[in-house]
Design an enzyme around this catalytic site. Structure first.
Site, PDB file in Angstrom:
ATOM      1  N   HIS A 205       0.793  -1.235   0.000  1.00 16.05           N
ATOM      2  CA  HIS A 205       0.000   0.000   0.000  1.00 16.05           C
ATOM      3  C   HIS A 205       0.819   1.276   0.000  1.00 16.05           C
ATOM      4  O   HIS A 205       0.283   2.357  -0.184  1.00 16.05           O
ATOM      5  CB  HIS A 205      -0.981   0.020   1.180  1.00 16.05           C
ATOM      6  CG  HIS A 205      -0.347   0.449   2.464  1.00 16.05           C
ATOM      7  ND1 HIS A 205       0.345  -0.411   3.269  1.00 16.05           N
ATOM      8  CD2 HIS A 205      -0.271   1.663   3.065  1.00 16.05           C
ATOM      9  CE1 HIS A 205       0.814   0.243   4.316  1.00 16.05           C
ATOM     10  NE2 HIS A 205       0.464   1.507   4.221  1.00 16.05           N
TER      11      HIS A 205
HETATM   12  C1  UD1 Z   1      -1.932   6.185   5.412  1.00 17.69           C
HETATM   13  C2  UD1 Z   1      -0.620   6.661   6.022  1.00 17.69           C
HETATM   14  C3  UD1 Z   1       0.365   5.500   6.071  1.00 17.69           C
HETATM   15  C4  UD1 Z   1      -0.242   4.296   6.772  1.00 17.69           C
HETATM   16  C5  UD1 Z   1      -1.557   3.935   6.098  1.00 17.69           C
HETATM   17  C6  UD1 Z   1      -2.230   2.772   6.771  1.00 17.69           C
HETATM   18  C7  UD1 Z   1      -0.110   9.024   5.534  1.00 17.69           C
HETATM   19  C8  UD1 Z   1       0.757   9.947   4.785  1.00 17.69           C
HETATM   20  N1  UD1 Z   1       0.004   7.717   5.226  1.00 17.69           N
HETATM   21  O1  UD1 Z   1      -1.657   5.815   4.062  1.00 17.69           O
HETATM   22  O2  UD1 Z   1       1.507   5.904   6.782  1.00 17.69           O
HETATM   23  O3  UD1 Z   1       0.648   3.202   6.679  1.00 17.69           O
HETATM   24  O4  UD1 Z   1      -2.427   5.088   6.151  1.00 17.69           O
HETATM   25  O5  UD1 Z   1      -3.244   2.248   5.964  1.00 17.69           O
HETATM   26  O6  UD1 Z   1      -0.855   9.457   6.388  1.00 17.69           O
HETATM   27  N2  UD1 Z   1      -8.847   5.392   0.671  1.00 17.69           N
HETATM   28  C9  UD1 Z   1     -10.129   4.914   0.588  1.00 17.69           C
HETATM   29  N3  UD1 Z   1     -10.817   4.705   1.737  1.00 17.69           N
HETATM   30  C10 UD1 Z   1     -10.291   4.944   2.958  1.00 17.69           C
HETATM   31  C11 UD1 Z   1      -8.979   5.449   3.040  1.00 17.69           C
HETATM   32  C12 UD1 Z   1      -8.276   5.650   1.884  1.00 17.69           C
HETATM   33  O7  UD1 Z   1     -10.646   4.657  -0.493  1.00 17.69           O
HETATM   34  O8  UD1 Z   1     -10.983   4.697   3.969  1.00 17.69           O
HETATM   35  C13 UD1 Z   1      -8.075   5.576  -0.573  1.00 17.69           C
HETATM   36  C14 UD1 Z   1      -8.213   6.919  -1.197  1.00 17.69           C
HETATM   37  O9  UD1 Z   1      -8.184   6.758  -2.584  1.00 17.69           O
HETATM   38  C15 UD1 Z   1      -6.957   7.637  -0.775  1.00 17.69           C
HETATM   39  C16 UD1 Z   1      -5.943   6.506  -0.698  1.00 17.69           C
HETATM   40  O10 UD1 Z   1      -6.698   5.369  -0.294  1.00 17.69           O
HETATM   41  O11 UD1 Z   1      -6.578   8.648  -1.641  1.00 17.69           O
HETATM   42  C17 UD1 Z   1      -4.841   6.739   0.279  1.00 17.69           C
HETATM   43  O12 UD1 Z   1      -5.359   6.996   1.600  1.00 17.69           O
HETATM   44  P1  UD1 Z   1      -4.532   7.944   2.606  1.00 17.69           P
HETATM   45  O13 UD1 Z   1      -5.172   7.980   3.924  1.00 17.69           O
HETATM   46  O14 UD1 Z   1      -4.266   9.262   1.968  1.00 17.69           O
HETATM   47  O15 UD1 Z   1      -3.146   7.210   2.744  1.00 17.69           O
HETATM   48  P2  UD1 Z   1      -2.806   5.669   2.972  1.00 17.69           P
HETATM   49  O16 UD1 Z   1      -2.182   5.175   1.743  1.00 17.69           O
HETATM   50  O17 UD1 Z   1      -3.941   4.897   3.531  1.00 17.69           O
END
Ligand code: UD1
Length: 358
Positions: A205
């Site tokens: 991820h």
């Molecule tokens: C975040 C943390 C990372 C952690 C991870 C755990 C930061 C910079 N990164 O990364 O350190 O290891 O969480 O999972 O804070 N999305 C959904 N639904 C959700 C959440 C996310 O669809 O409930 C999708 C969205 O398209 C979003 C992407 O996942 O743009 C990334 O989510 P985001 O919270 O920005 O970062 P993570 O990759 O989850």
């Protein structure tokens, strides 16, 4: 002592749960929980509150997914207003996500003391958003709770010594508390027709892997060539990138079992019974160790250096050949040193905070 806890992403629900329980059972502490809404899907958020028996957040910001600036900035504005009204004695933040950064920045500007759980970790790679979040949070924190001596060493090198405590890793508290409950209640092995110790668990991820088409392809090619079942729970980010890059053919082999993000109990069960874990997650590298399962880390560096030194974790980056070779040659080390404390981290942190705020 009034504590305001900021959480927002999946691993923070796991990290905060045992300390929240500890604070609840202690009359000297009251906790106000703010969930930023960084993670918002049911299987990334609410299921964890349910399984971990976490109190409903007092505030839910519903920030959602955006660019880093917009996501962090929106949280900052909201958190500032809440902190001004709640007036906590301590703001408690966990790990290295954008929610951690926003919580610590808002508190620092209001001169509220900050406690950082999982302090002192470094990858020394500033291209990772998490590294920036860690550097800033550690510099602003009054209490820095380190999971291991090497994390405290990292802080020392940066001149940070005041308020540093090596307390052990808070995720270990959760693993010890929930492992048996998970094994007794989860049906994931039957549901996916998996045989204990006869499959691999893989997770991908990290932005550095998912957002780079070459690295992502290279990792998936390795998974394709493995000779045992591979369970691959798909983070929403990875799922969307597989569609963008048109990579569905790379995961279509019958031995690759694609599933939605797993809840905590299913994850503990699948992880503890896997022969080997392949991951780019920080949390899962540690959980692999805590569950005594060898790990291959699909990154070029790791913050969890002690797992590498002990021989339980191997760094392969995204290199197809290296990954396959490591899967073939990995051996379970004879020694299993206690790297992450004794599972009483939450108790220690609560005691330190109570003693030092009174
Ligand atoms: C975040 C943390 C990372 C952690 C991870 C755990 C930061 C910079 N990164 O990364 O350190 O290891 O969480 O999972 O804070 N999305 C959904 N639904 C959700 C959440 C996310 O669809 O409930 C999708 C969205 O398209 C979003 C992407 O996942 O743009 C990334 O989510 P985001 O919270 O920005 O970062 P993570 O990759 O989850």
């Amino acid at each position: 002592m009034k504590v305001l806890t900021v959480v927002g992403a999946r691993p923070q629900f796991i990290k905060s749960c045992m300390l929240s329980k500890e604070m609840k059972s202690n009359l000297q502490t009251s906790e106000v929980i703010v969930h930023t809404g960084q993670h918002y899907d049911d299987n990334m958020s609410s299921i964890f509150f349910e399984q971990l028996n976490l109190a409903k957040p007092d505030y839910y910001l519903g920030v959602g997914s955006h660019t880093h600036g917009k996501q962090t900035g929106t949280m900052l504005v909201e958190l500032e207003a809440i902190m001004m009204s709640v007036k906590p004695d301590v703001v408690l933040v966990y790990g290295d996500t954008n929610s951690t950064l926003a919580g610590s920045l808002a508190a620092a500007k209001l001169h509220i003391p900050i406690a950082h759980v999982e302090a002192g970790l470094r990858s020394y790679n500033k291209k990772m958003p998490e590294e920036i979040n860690r550097l800033i949070t550690d510099n602003l924190s009054n209490w820095l709770f380190c999971p291991s001596p090497s994390a405290a060493e990292n802080l020392k090198k940066e001149g940070i010594e005041k308020g540093v405590y090596v307390t052990g890793d808070i995720m270990y508290d959760s693993v010890l508390y929930f492992k048996n409950i998970a094994l007794q209640t989860s049906t994931i092995l039957e549901d996916l027709s998996l045989t204990k110790k006869k499959y691999y668990l893989a997770t991908i991820h990290r932005a550095e892997n998912t957002d780079d088409p070459d690295r992502l392809k290279s990792i998936l090619k390795a998974l394709q060539k493995l000779e045992m079942d591979v369970v691959l729970p798909l983070h929403p980010r990875t799922k969307s990138k597989l569609i963008t890059f048109n990579y569905s053919h790379l995961i279509s082999s019958s031995h690759i079992k694609i599933v939605d993000p797993l809840n905590y109990f299913d994850m503990l069960t699948v992880a503890s019974q896997a022969q080997l874990i392949l991951t780019d997650s920080g949390g899962l590298q540690k959980e692999a160790y805590m569950l005594e399962v060898p790990c291959i880390t699909l990154r070029d560096e790791t913050e969890w250096v002690e797992t590498i030194h002990s021989g339980w974790n191997y760094l392969t980056g995204a290199d197809t050949k290296k990954i396959i070779e490591s899967v073939k040659t990995i051996e379970i080390p004879q020694k299993y040193p206690r790297l992450f404390g004794d599972g009483t981290t939450s108790k220690k942190i609560n005691e330190i905070l109570i003693n030092e705020t009174n």
